[in-house]
Design a protein around this motif. Structure first.
Motif, PDB file in Angstrom:
ATOM      1  N   SER A   1       0.682  -1.202   0.084  1.00 12.37           N
ATOM      2  CA  SER A   1       0.073   0.202   0.047  1.00 12.37           C
ATOM      3  C   SER A   1       0.990   1.240   0.181  1.00 12.37           C
ATOM      4  O   SER A   1       1.654   1.584  -0.849  1.00 12.37           O
ATOM      5  CB  SER A   1      -0.855   0.003   1.226  1.00 12.37           C
ATOM      6  OG  SER A   1      -1.793   0.967   1.190  1.00 12.37           O
ATOM      7  N   ARG A   2       0.783   1.911   1.160  1.00 15.75           N
ATOM      8  CA  ARG A   2       1.503   3.342   1.055  1.00 15.75           C
ATOM      9  C   ARG A   2       2.807   3.437   1.838  1.00 15.75           C
ATOM     10  O   ARG A   2       3.492   4.111   2.132  1.00 15.75           O
ATOM     11  CB  ARG A   2       0.611   4.396   1.980  1.00 15.75           C
ATOM     12  CG  ARG A   2      -0.863   4.699   1.064  1.00 15.75           C
ATOM     13  CD  ARG A   2      -1.421   5.695   1.940  1.00 15.75           C
ATOM     14  NE  ARG A   2      -0.990   7.002   1.257  1.00 15.75           N
ATOM     15  CZ  ARG A   2      -1.730   8.056   1.784  1.00 15.75           C
ATOM     16  NH1 ARG A   2      -2.561   8.133   2.410  1.00 15.75           N
ATOM     17  NH2 ARG A   2      -1.439   9.521   1.412  1.00 15.75           N
TER      18      ARG A   2
ATOM     19  N   GLY B   1      -5.670  -0.877   3.275  1.00 15.22           N
ATOM     20  CA  GLY B   1      -4.751  -0.285   2.468  1.00 15.22           C
ATOM     21  C   GLY B   1      -4.548   1.271   2.651  1.00 15.22           C
ATOM     22  O   GLY B   1      -3.650   1.778   2.519  1.00 15.22           O
ATOM     23  N   ALA B   2      -5.688   1.962   3.112  1.00 14.80           N
ATOM     24  CA  ALA B   2      -5.539   3.383   3.109  1.00 14.80           C
ATOM     25  C   ALA B   2      -5.076   3.783   4.439  1.00 14.80           C
ATOM     26  O   ALA B   2      -5.166   5.167   4.816  1.00 14.80           O
ATOM     27  CB  ALA B   2      -6.914   4.158   2.766  1.00 14.80           C
TER      28      ALA B   2
ATOM     29  N   HIS C   1       2.656   7.806  -6.725  1.00 13.93           N
ATOM     30  CA  HIS C   1       1.749   7.860  -5.668  1.00 13.93           C
ATOM     31  C   HIS C   1       0.229   7.953  -6.052  1.00 13.93           C
ATOM     32  O   HIS C   1       0.042   9.004  -6.935  1.00 13.93           O
ATOM     33  CB  HIS C   1       2.010   8.798  -4.731  1.00 13.93           C
ATOM     34  CG  HIS C   1       1.671   8.456  -3.188  1.00 13.93           C
ATOM     35  ND1 HIS C   1       2.348   8.211  -2.291  1.00 13.93           N
ATOM     36  CD2 HIS C   1       0.188   8.049  -3.024  1.00 13.93           C
ATOM     37  CE1 HIS C   1       1.264   8.148  -0.983  1.00 13.93           C
ATOM     38  NE2 HIS C   1       0.493   7.735  -1.793  1.00 13.93           N
TER      39      HIS C   1
ATOM     40  N   PHE D   1      -4.170   7.265  -5.732  1.00 12.50           N
ATOM     41  CA  PHE D   1      -5.220   7.042  -4.874  1.00 12.50           C
ATOM     42  C   PHE D   1      -6.373   6.761  -5.621  1.00 12.50           C
ATOM     43  O   PHE D   1      -6.516   7.210  -6.738  1.00 12.50           O
ATOM     44  CB  PHE D   1      -5.538   8.398  -4.015  1.00 12.50           C
ATOM     45  CG  PHE D   1      -4.446   8.942  -3.121  1.00 12.50           C
ATOM     46  CD1 PHE D   1      -4.300   8.973  -1.900  1.00 12.50           C
ATOM     47  CD2 PHE D   1      -3.238   9.787  -3.830  1.00 12.50           C
ATOM     48  CE1 PHE D   1      -3.408   9.332  -1.112  1.00 12.50           C
ATOM     49  CE2 PHE D   1      -2.123  10.437  -3.191  1.00 12.50           C
ATOM     50  CZ  PHE D   1      -2.252  10.159  -1.758  1.00 12.50           C
TER      51      PHE D   1
ATOM     52  N   SER E   1      -4.802   3.593  -1.439  1.00 18.84           N
ATOM     53  CA  SER E   1      -3.528   4.312  -1.832  1.00 18.84           C
ATOM     54  C   SER E   1      -2.316   3.388  -2.284  1.00 18.84           C
ATOM     55  O   SER E   1      -2.227   2.234  -1.532  1.00 18.84           O
ATOM     56  CB  SER E   1      -3.221   5.667  -1.331  1.00 18.84           C
ATOM     57  OG  SER E   1      -2.440   5.428  -0.150  1.00 18.84           O
ATOM     58  N   HIS E   2      -1.631   3.880  -3.088  1.00 21.59           N
ATOM     59  CA  HIS E   2      -0.345   2.864  -3.280  1.00 21.59           C
ATOM     60  C   HIS E   2       0.966   3.803  -3.763  1.00 21.59           C
ATOM     61  O   HIS E   2       0.425   4.618  -4.636  1.00 21.59           O
ATOM     62  CB  HIS E   2      -0.808   2.003  -4.368  1.00 21.59           C
ATOM     63  CG  HIS E   2       0.199   0.919  -4.339  1.00 21.59           C
ATOM     64  ND1 HIS E   2       1.334   0.754  -5.199  1.00 21.59           N
ATOM     65  CD2 HIS E   2       0.458  -0.473  -3.547  1.00 21.59           C
ATOM     66  CE1 HIS E   2       2.078  -0.242  -5.007  1.00 21.59           C
ATOM     67  NE2 HIS E   2       1.353  -0.978  -4.237  1.00 21.59           N
ATOM     68  N   THR E   3       1.776   3.390  -3.257  1.00 20.14           N
ATOM     69  CA  THR E   3       3.093   4.254  -3.882  1.00 20.14           C
ATOM     70  C   THR E   3       3.966   3.183  -4.668  1.00 20.14           C
ATOM     71  O   THR E   3       3.832   2.011  -4.415  1.00 20.14           O
ATOM     72  CB  THR E   3       3.944   4.770  -2.701  1.00 20.14           C
ATOM     73  OG1 THR E   3       5.009   5.306  -3.006  1.00 20.14           O
ATOM     74  CG2 THR E   3       4.463   3.945  -1.690  1.00 20.14           C
ATOM     75  N   ALA E   4       4.873   3.768  -5.468  1.00 14.88           N
ATOM     76  CA  ALA E   4       5.875   3.122  -6.416  1.00 14.88           C
ATOM     77  C   ALA E   4       5.043   2.056  -7.437  1.00 14.88           C
ATOM     78  O   ALA E   4       3.587   2.039  -7.247  1.00 14.88           O
ATOM     79  CB  ALA E   4       6.637   1.828  -5.539  1.00 14.88           C
TER      80      ALA E   4
END
Lengths: 552, 160
Positions: free
Chosen positions: A513-514, B13-14, B127, B129, B140-143
């Motif tokens: 995720s983040r 995930g958020a 990044h 969302f 949200s997710h990064t990479a």
């Protein structure tokens, strides 16, 4: 679904109680000795830059803070970053038309040539202003912004010791105040087909007293006032922007001047012309810079320290091709805001030049597009130093870049990106007409085995007959990606033209995720690290790095 | 059940915080200043992606979304908002790049001093969302790795 939402609401105070969000970033490096290259190993062998940012939102109100810890700062970062501190903090309130900020804030006027306060962690920049800001919008026609305060400038240990009476030593003694007005003519006149805005800014700066300058008959602390005027037009895919900046009188320490200081008028002109439509994107930027440097602190102790690279009140980026490959960034272009060579008694007041970018999308089904379409891009950028002060005439060429790139899925599973670039850089800041040339070839291949598993291979070659950075180079990088979580990479950059050293790197990253955790090890060459067109010189190092980023 | 599991995953995930899109001023593709709160239309969810000219993985991800978007739209109605965080160095270039990559179907926004990026706490690019129709951040997710875009669509479908 409903349950999980309700549960979350209870946990995190959703609704009229507002909500909290934030982010954490931690970059640490363990440095080791290397008998192949001269590396920098700090005392203790470790460097670590850490940032924690937390924001609270509730209706029209928001508040937040940023804490930073350097344990100690990574090698090559500005040496005035040290210790742990509550660096930024703010309260902000905004209604439909009115906005008020107290504490630290980031802002810019126009493109930032006159004033920009911003953060760039890759460079160790944070020039947030501690003070107040008021914004007011009158029916979408007139937008006014008034601000004032002290730009952030972590001080040197020497200066901090002398300023013991200042409780908080994170802020410069320089006071700035400014205003920015934007008038939307198209909204005023009710035009639907075009956007036209006229904008203007004023910025005042009053700095700390420098006794040496006063003794020389120059007072760097006196009020400096700068202005900028701008015109923005957009209609039917065409965009035109013009910016004219007079950043007032600024000071340049030099032994060429009898009293040790040039006092010069800083000015810049920028024009952007663009078109986008039908898969074609074109942009032409032309810019002239003269003595275009405005510092936060003009005292000798700060300006004389070459490690303090975060001392700028404005933003003058390099307008040239943007590359993401190692060998295309060995010789990045740095704009010549001015150039002074005390040793030879030579100087140049600035530069003039520009860049043209073309992006085109050959749609699927067309001759060149084929079954899956094809994307192409082109950049031409060139800059010359100014023939004489006050003129716009070019003298010697400082920089020339031409590159052509393409990107295409040849099958459903295989994508190729290819790039050719020619870069020519003057090796004496345009003081004479001697340049070094490099030709760079890149092939970047992506192969998808399954919807989630893919590999990427990057092959690069730099051909040069000049010794500017050791003749020829080659580089390779191989990545294995397992979406959306895992990534493994190994790469090597090798200068076979001269020093014959392998700059190897390998590592792994995991993303949930983040939150992302990346672990790597490698040998890194000394050179310029650039972010946003501003560069910082990094010493060579070998070691392992751990990066953790997370948001909530 | 699968939808439920996905929704729970999305919420987890958020980071368990159901933050909303903050209201910050950005520029739209016509050069007009708009408030980000106006992105929420109460009808369709959106994929909100922060990108920059210097971020090749961001461009890779947006291209992957762009390729699949027409097919995805047959299964679920949603928007794609691509926010360029390029400053004066690349903001003019970002516009040309977006057009030349065929992102005409996206809502293109320009966040030239990163106010929106900061307010969304997305310090590292790429990044992305997923925001539901009421403006709540549900995922949200990064990479980005090739194929990562499919997860975004799974979250969008779970919102129906």
């Amino acid at each position: 679904m409903v349950l999980s939402l309700a549960c979350c609401s209870a946990l995190c105070g959703q609704g009229n109680k507002g909500y909290v969000t934030g982010s954490l970033e931690s970059n640490s490096i363990g440095y080791v000795n290397d008998n192949r290259i001269p590396v920098t190993v700090p005392e203790g062998g470790i460097g670590s830059n850490n940032y924690l940012k937390v924001d609270y939102y509730r209706g029209a109100l928001s508040a937040g803070l940023q804490a930073e810890a350097y344990a100690p700062a990574l090698v090559g970062f500005p040496t005035n970053l040290h210790g742990a501190k509550l660096a930024n903090f703010y309260v902000d309130w905004r209604s439909r038309s009115l906005g008020l900020t107290a504490g630290t804030f980031y802002d810019q006027f126009g493109s930032g040539l006159l004033f920009r306060s911003y953060e760039d962690r890759a460079l160790g920049y944070n020039t947030a202003v501690l003070g107040g800001r008021l914004t007011y919008s009158l029916g979408g026609i007139v937008d006014v912004k008034v601000l004032g305060g002290l730009p952030r400038l972590p001080m040197t240990a020497e200066r901090a010791a002398a300023d013991r009476h200042v409780v908080y030593n994170e802020w410069s003694k320089t006071l700035i105040g400014g205003a920015d007005v934007s008038l939307s003519l198209s909204n005023l006149l009710g035009w639907e087909s075009a956007t036209v805005a006229v904008e203007g800014s004023v910025l005042g700066r009053r700095g700390a007293v420098e006794p040496k300058a006063v003794a020389a008959g120059v007072d760097v602390s006196q009020l400096n006032v700068g202005y900028s005027g701008r015109l923005n037009v957009e209609s039917g895919g065409f965009v035109a922007r013009a910016e004219w900046v007079d950043a007032g009188r600024n000071y340049f320490a030099t032994s060429i001047a009898p009293n040790g200081y040039f006092v010069k008028n800083s000015n810049a002109q920028l024009v952007d012309l663009g078109y986008s439509g039908g898969g074609l994107g074109v942009n032409l930027s032309v810019r002239r810079l003269e003595w275009m440097e405005s510092l936060i602190d003009y005292t000798d102790v700060v300006r004389g320290d070459e490690n303090i690279t975060n001392n700028y009140l404005n933003y003058v980026p390099a307008l040239c091709a943007q590359y993401s490959y190692t060998l295309t960034n060995i010789n990045p272009y740095i704009p010549e805001c001015y150039y002074i060579n005390d040793y030879y008694g030579l100087y140049s007041s600035g530069e003039i030049g520009g860049q043209l970018d073309v992006y085109y999308h050959f749609r699927r089904g067309t001759l060149l597009g084929g079954k899956r379409g094809m994307k192409m891009n082109f950049n031409l950028s060139t800059y010359y130093n100014l023939k004489e002060e006050g003129s716009a005439l070019p003298d010697n060429r400082l920089w020339l870049n031409v590159n052509v790139g393409m990107e295409k899925f040849f099958t459903r599973k295989f994508k190729l990106k290819a790039l050719y670039a020619m870069q020519q850089r003057n090796i004496n800041h345009g003081m004479n007409d001697v340049s070094a040339t490099a030709h760079i070839f890149v092939a970047d291949m992506l192969y998808k085995y399954t919807p989630k598993l893919s590999t990427r291979l990057e092959l690069q070659y730099l051909y040069s007959q000049d010794d500017m950075n050791g003749y020829d180079w080659m580089a390779a990088l191989f990545e294995i990606n397992w979406a959306p979580r895992w990534s493994l990479y190994a790469g090597d950059t090798f200068n076979h033209g001269a020093e014959r050293v392998h700059y190897y790197n390998f590592g792994v990253s995991y993303t949930a995720s983040r939150t992302r955790i990346a672990l790597g090890y490698g040998r890194n060459r000394a050179g310029l690290v650039c972010s946003g067109g501003v560069c910082r010189t990094m010493p060579a190092y070998t070691g392992g790095n751990l990066t953790i980023t997370s948001s909530f | 059940m699968k939808k439920f599991a996905l929704a729970v995953l999305a919420v987890l995930g958020a980071g368990v915080v159901m933050a909303q899109i903050p209201s910050v001023k950005v520029e739209n593709s016509r050069g007009k200043s708009i408030k980000t709160s106006t992105l929420v239309d109460g009808e369709t969810p959106m994929i909100l992606s922060f990108w920059a000219v210097s971020c090749s993985n961001c461009i890779l991800e947006l291209n992957a979304i762009s390729e699949k978007y027409p097919d995805w739209l047959e299964e679920a109605d949603f928007r794609v908002v691509a926010v360029s965080v390029d400053d004066a160095k690349n903001s003019a270039k970002a516009r040309a790049l977006a057009e030349g990559n065929g992102w005409g179907d996206f809502t293109l926004l320009y966040d030239k001093n990163q106010d929106f990026q900061r307010a969304m706490n997305a310090p590292v690019l790429p990044h992305v969302f997923v925001v539901d129709k009421t403006g709540k951040i549900v995922y949200s997710h990064t990479a980005y790795q090739a194929g990562g875009e499919d997860e975004l669509f799974n979250v969008i479908k779970s919102l129906k």
